[in-house]
Design a protein around this motif. Structure first.
Motif, PDB file in Angstrom:
ATOM      1  N   PRO A   1       0.828  -1.213   0.000  1.00 34.15           N
ATOM      2  CA  PRO A   1       0.000   0.000   0.000  1.00 34.15           C
ATOM      3  C   PRO A   1       0.864   1.265   0.000  1.00 34.15           C
ATOM      4  N   SER A   2       0.513   2.209  -0.827  1.00 33.63           N
ATOM      5  CA  SER A   2       1.217   3.495  -0.861  1.00 33.63           C
ATOM      6  C   SER A   2       0.258   4.544  -1.383  1.00 33.63           C
ATOM      7  N   ALA A   3       0.119   5.620  -0.635  1.00 33.92           N
ATOM      8  CA  ALA A   3      -0.818   6.664  -1.071  1.00 33.92           C
ATOM      9  C   ALA A   3      -0.112   7.795  -1.808  1.00 33.92           C
ATOM     10  N   CYS A   4       1.233   7.805  -1.779  1.00 31.88           N
ATOM     11  CA  CYS A   4       1.934   8.944  -2.400  1.00 31.88           C
ATOM     12  C   CYS A   4       2.729   8.508  -3.623  1.00 31.88           C
ATOM     13  N   GLY A   5       2.603   7.241  -3.984  1.00 31.22           N
ATOM     14  CA  GLY A   5       3.289   6.771  -5.182  1.00 31.22           C
ATOM     15  C   GLY A   5       4.789   6.645  -4.994  1.00 31.22           C
ATOM     16  N   GLY A   6       5.251   6.487  -3.761  1.00 32.89           N
ATOM     17  CA  GLY A   6       6.680   6.249  -3.525  1.00 32.89           C
ATOM     18  C   GLY A   6       7.512   7.500  -3.329  1.00 32.89           C
ATOM     19  N   ARG A   7       6.872   8.609  -2.962  1.00 34.35           N
ATOM     20  CA  ARG A   7       7.631   9.850  -2.775  1.00 34.35           C
ATOM     21  C   ARG A   7       8.084  10.039  -1.322  1.00 34.35           C
ATOM     22  N   GLY A   8       7.819   9.040  -0.497  1.00 31.54           N
ATOM     23  CA  GLY A   8       8.266   9.139   0.898  1.00 31.54           C
ATOM     24  C   GLY A   8       7.482  10.124   1.714  1.00 31.54           C
ATOM     25  N   SER A   9       6.238  10.373   1.342  1.00 33.20           N
ATOM     26  CA  SER A   9       5.484  11.373   2.088  1.00 33.20           C
ATOM     27  C   SER A   9       4.233  10.829   2.762  1.00 33.20           C
ATOM     28  N   CYS A  10       3.876   9.565   2.509  1.00 33.61           N
ATOM     29  CA  CYS A  10       2.665   9.058   3.157  1.00 33.61           C
ATOM     30  C   CYS A  10       2.987   8.104   4.307  1.00 33.61           C
ATOM     31  N   GLY A  11       4.117   7.438   4.236  1.00 30.16           N
ATOM     32  CA  GLY A  11       4.506   6.531   5.323  1.00 30.16           C
ATOM     33  C   GLY A  11       3.721   5.233   5.365  1.00 30.16           C
ATOM     34  N   PHE A  12       3.044   4.877   4.256  1.00 29.65           N
ATOM     35  CA  PHE A  12       2.201   3.670   4.262  1.00 29.65           C
ATOM     36  C   PHE A  12       2.960   2.397   3.864  1.00 29.65           C
ATOM     37  N   CYS A  13       4.031   2.535   3.098  1.00 30.70           N
ATOM     38  CA  CYS A  13       4.614   1.361   2.418  1.00 30.70           C
ATOM     39  C   CYS A  13       5.605   0.606   3.302  1.00 30.70           C
ATOM     40  N   LYS A  14       5.170   0.306   4.508  1.00 35.65           N
ATOM     41  CA  LYS A  14       6.080  -0.321   5.460  1.00 35.65           C
ATOM     42  C   LYS A  14       6.248  -1.826   5.212  1.00 35.65           C
TER      43      LYS A  14
ATOM     44  N   LEU B   1      17.138   5.696   6.634  1.00 35.01           N
ATOM     45  CA  LEU B   1      17.441   7.035   6.120  1.00 35.01           C
ATOM     46  C   LEU B   1      16.702   8.109   6.925  1.00 35.01           C
ATOM     47  N   PRO B   2      17.244   9.319   6.965  1.00 39.99           N
ATOM     48  CA  PRO B   2      16.550  10.407   7.670  1.00 39.99           C
ATOM     49  C   PRO B   2      15.155  10.659   7.087  1.00 39.99           C
ATOM     50  N   THR B   3      14.979  10.349   5.795  1.00 38.42           N
ATOM     51  CA  THR B   3      13.685  10.605   5.157  1.00 38.42           C
ATOM     52  C   THR B   3      12.585   9.669   5.644  1.00 38.42           C
ATOM     53  N   GLU B   4      12.961   8.514   6.182  1.00 34.07           N
ATOM     54  CA  GLU B   4      11.924   7.571   6.627  1.00 34.07           C
ATOM     55  C   GLU B   4      11.741   7.554   8.140  1.00 34.07           C
ATOM     56  N   LYS B   5      12.771   8.006   8.866  1.00 33.73           N
ATOM     57  CA  LYS B   5      12.704   7.972  10.335  1.00 33.73           C
ATOM     58  C   LYS B   5      11.437   8.624  10.897  1.00 33.73           C
ATOM     59  N   PRO B   6      11.031   9.788  10.374  1.00 32.90           N
ATOM     60  CA  PRO B   6       9.856  10.433  10.965  1.00 32.90           C
ATOM     61  C   PRO B   6       8.588   9.583  10.896  1.00 32.90           C
ATOM     62  N   TYR B   7       8.543   8.627   9.985  1.00 33.57           N
ATOM     63  CA  TYR B   7       7.331   7.824   9.811  1.00 33.57           C
ATOM     64  C   TYR B   7       7.360   6.525  10.615  1.00 33.57           C
ATOM     65  N   LEU B   8       8.458   6.299  11.327  1.00 33.95           N
ATOM     66  CA  LEU B   8       8.609   5.021  12.031  1.00 33.95           C
ATOM     67  C   LEU B   8       8.667   5.241  13.538  1.00 33.95           C
ATOM     68  N   SER B   9       7.896   4.451  14.271  1.00 32.86           N
ATOM     69  CA  SER B   9       7.921   4.558  15.727  1.00 32.86           C
ATOM     70  C   SER B   9       9.171   3.845  16.247  1.00 32.86           C
TER      71      SER B   9
ATOM     72  N   ASN C   1      11.980  -3.219  15.351  1.00 34.20           N
ATOM     73  CA  ASN C   1      11.542  -4.422  14.632  1.00 34.20           C
ATOM     74  C   ASN C   1      11.950  -4.422  13.162  1.00 34.20           C
ATOM     75  N   ASN C   2      12.857  -3.525  12.813  1.00 31.51           N
ATOM     76  CA  ASN C   2      13.383  -3.442  11.430  1.00 31.51           C
ATOM     77  C   ASN C   2      12.319  -3.070  10.400  1.00 31.51           C
ATOM     78  N   VAL C   3      11.304  -2.352  10.829  1.00 31.35           N
ATOM     79  CA  VAL C   3      10.296  -1.892   9.867  1.00 31.35           C
ATOM     80  C   VAL C   3      10.871  -0.701   9.104  1.00 31.35           C
ATOM     81  N   ARG C   4      10.660  -0.696   7.806  1.00 33.05           N
ATOM     82  CA  ARG C   4      11.207   0.371   6.952  1.00 33.05           C
ATOM     83  C   ARG C   4      10.163   0.798   5.928  1.00 33.05           C
ATOM     84  N   LEU C   5      10.412   1.960   5.322  1.00 30.43           N
ATOM     85  CA  LEU C   5       9.563   2.384   4.199  1.00 30.43           C
ATOM     86  C   LEU C   5      10.166   1.806   2.926  1.00 30.43           C
ATOM     87  N   SER C   6       9.399   0.986   2.239  1.00 30.89           N
ATOM     88  CA  SER C   6       9.971   0.301   1.074  1.00 30.89           C
ATOM     89  C   SER C   6      10.346   1.269  -0.044  1.00 30.89           C
ATOM     90  N   CYS C   7       9.702   2.430  -0.083  1.00 33.04           N
ATOM     91  CA  CYS C   7      10.034   3.388  -1.153  1.00 33.04           C
ATOM     92  C   CYS C   7      11.393   4.044  -0.922  1.00 33.04           C
TER      93      CYS C   7
END
Lengths: 364, 150
Positions: free
Chosen positions: A64-77, A88-96, A102-108
């Motif tokens: 699932p991704s609502a932003c098409g992979g631009r790193g702005s929705c945080g859905f593509c975990k 990356l610093p770009t994904e940290k804000p979206y991860l608790s 638990n090694n969860v990451r944003l796939s984009c």
């Protein structure tokens, strides 16, 4: 003369560096084929260098991704077990903190540069990308449309009433990029080769502006899905549905499906709107009161216009619950609407004794 | 002043058709820091801070939620009503930030000033001192805003 010489020298040096960089990129940044192992049971071989979200999509695994992979929705975990590189610093804000542990990451945001091992929910293997054609457009109200898409490739879909798809809209005059937004399916699962969505115009919204002002019959779009766990549980409890605006979409699918199979459960559907002009499909739902074993449709207007001559219920929906709930412990609730509406309804239902784990919702 | 790479990235995201149809800069051709600076000076001259203004807007927004999208009179002075839309919008500044799509309409019944804002406006003002560029659909002139909400 000296200035000219310096300019030429600088140009030659910068030009040479650019060429070196291009050559280096070609030779050294060629990651070759990389293997992505998914859930320890599926191995994909992809060309390295791209992002994980796209690499999976190219292999028909749609995260699932609502932003098409631009790193702005945080859905593509996804859970990245090996080879994903540092967070990356770009994904940290979206991860608790828990997700990071638990090694969860944003796939984009993960570049595929080596073999990668990931884990995703099993149900994502069933998600597909469909090419679809607009075959019907209905103006339900001044700001709500019903759009039906015929599926072309693949030409059928299996889903549960209440689930949603992602609609990819093309670049158009007012959007510089392809955009993807989630919409609940409003048709029933039996219609496997066509899907209807109910879409309300969002002021300044890129996708709904396209739907309301640019979409036309015959347009081809991509749909990805189905997603979501908002569907009727297979029990024999009473059901309360609550929705407003385009929140009617998943409930329409649920009720129509129940009607088709003459579901005997007692169902009450509260639909909230501001005035008569915001009501739609009223006759259709009133018809279900006659044809279904035990169904009641309760439209409630919060501020009807004087010319509406409205004789029905007014105000907020929650005060009416007590008149329709027989046994709160044997009641499930399905809510679709804004976070504020859902919070208010959930609070009242809980107060009346409906178990919290029997309240299901799809929040905007 | 020359545009830095970070500022350019933010301004690129603020263009029409990227995060919203109309974007956040309107027809303002100035750099982001110039837009923010001019409004900061205005706000300071009026004796407020952007943070104060953002908190005040947030207070009025939260109170208006009590009426679930119907008008509500707050503190006997502000008639406020929210329209909530499906979805969320991303903040173009480089940090986590998803904001509910909504329009909050306020009428100050003492002076008659009417103004509208979005949850993203509140965040822009409180966290970034950004009132949006001139000509932007959701631009909030600091002076008018202050007159409306105080």
């Amino acid at each position: 003369m000296e200035i000219l010489y310096n300019i030429i020298t600088a140009t030659v040096i910068s030009g040479s560096l650019s060429i070196i960089l291009v050559v280096a990129e070609y030779f050294f940044a060629n990651y070759g084929d990389c293997k992505i192992t998914v859930n320890d049971k599926k191995e994909l071989v992809v060309k390295g260098g791209g992002n994980l979200l796209n690499a999976l999509a190219e292999n028909k695994i749609f995260i699932p991704s609502a932003c098409g992979g631009r790193g702005s929705c945080g859905f593509c975990k996804v859970k990245a077990l090996d080879g994903a590189g540092p967070v990356l610093p770009t994904e940290k804000p979206y991860l608790s903190a828990k997700e990071l542990n638990n090694n969860v990451r944003l796939s984009c945001q993960i570049k595929v540069r080596q073999d990668i091992k990931i884990e995703i929910p099993e149900e994502l293997f069933n998600i597909k990308k469909f090419k679809a054609k607009v075959i019907e457009v209905i103006d339900y109200t001044y700001d709500i449309k019903g759009i039906t898409f015929q599926l072309l490739d693949p030409d059928t879909v299996d889903f549960k009433a209440g689930q949603y798809m992602q609609l990819e809209t093309p670049k158009y005059e007012k959007s510089k990029q392809v955009i993807s937004r989630a919409y609940s399916i409003s048709s029933i699962p039996d219609n496997k080769n066509a899907l209807q969505f109910i879409i309300r115009r969002v002021p300044d919204g890129l996708c709904t502006t396209w739907v309301h002002d640019y979409l036309k019959m015959g347009d081809i779009v991509n749909l990805v899905g189905p997603f979501g766990d908002f569907y009727i549980r297979d029990t024999d409890t009473d059901i309360i549905y609550v929705a407003g605006g385009s929140g009617k979409a998943p409930i329409k699918s649920m009720v129509e499906h129940a009607a088709k199979y003459q579901n005997p459960r007692k169902m009450t559907y509260f639909f909230g709107a501001r005035a008569m002009k915001d009501l739609y499909l009223t006759e259709e739902f009133q018809e279900y009161e006659k044809t279904m074993p035990d169904f009641t449709y309760v439209p409630v207007l919060s501020s009807p216009d004087p010319e509406d001559d409205w004789k029905g219920k007014t105000g907020f929906i929650p005060p009416y619950f007590k008149d329709y709930i027989r046994d709160p412990l044997k009641t499930e609730a399905y809510l679709c609407g804004s976070p504020g509406m859902i919070a208010a309804v959930e609070k009242e239902l809980t107060k009346l004794g409906v178990p919290n784990d029997k309240i299901y919702f799809d929040s905007f | 002043m020359k545009l830095g790479p970070e500022e350019k990235r933010i301004m690129d995201k603020m263009q029409p058709g990227i995060l919203t149809v109309d974007g956040f800069l309107g027809n303002d051709n100035r750099n982001l820091h110039d837009i923010i600076q001019e409004d900061a000076e205005k706000v300071e001259a009026l004796g407020y801070t952007a943070e104060d203004i953002g908190k005040r807007m947030q207070y009025l927004t939260e109170r208006s939620k009590e009426a679930y999208e119907e008008p509500i009179l707050i503190d006997q002075k502000y008639l406020v009503q929210q329209d909530i839309w499906r979805g969320k919008v991303v903040c173009p500044f480089p940090h986590k930030g998803l904001y509910v799509k909504a329009d909050i309409h306020l009428k100050n019944i003492e002076n008659g000033i009417e103004i509208s804002w979005t949850p993203l406006n509140i965040h822009f003002i409180e966290e970034h001192g950004f009132f949006e560029g001139k000509g932007s659909k959701h631009r909030l002139d600091p002076e008018t805003l202050i007159k409306a909400i105080y």
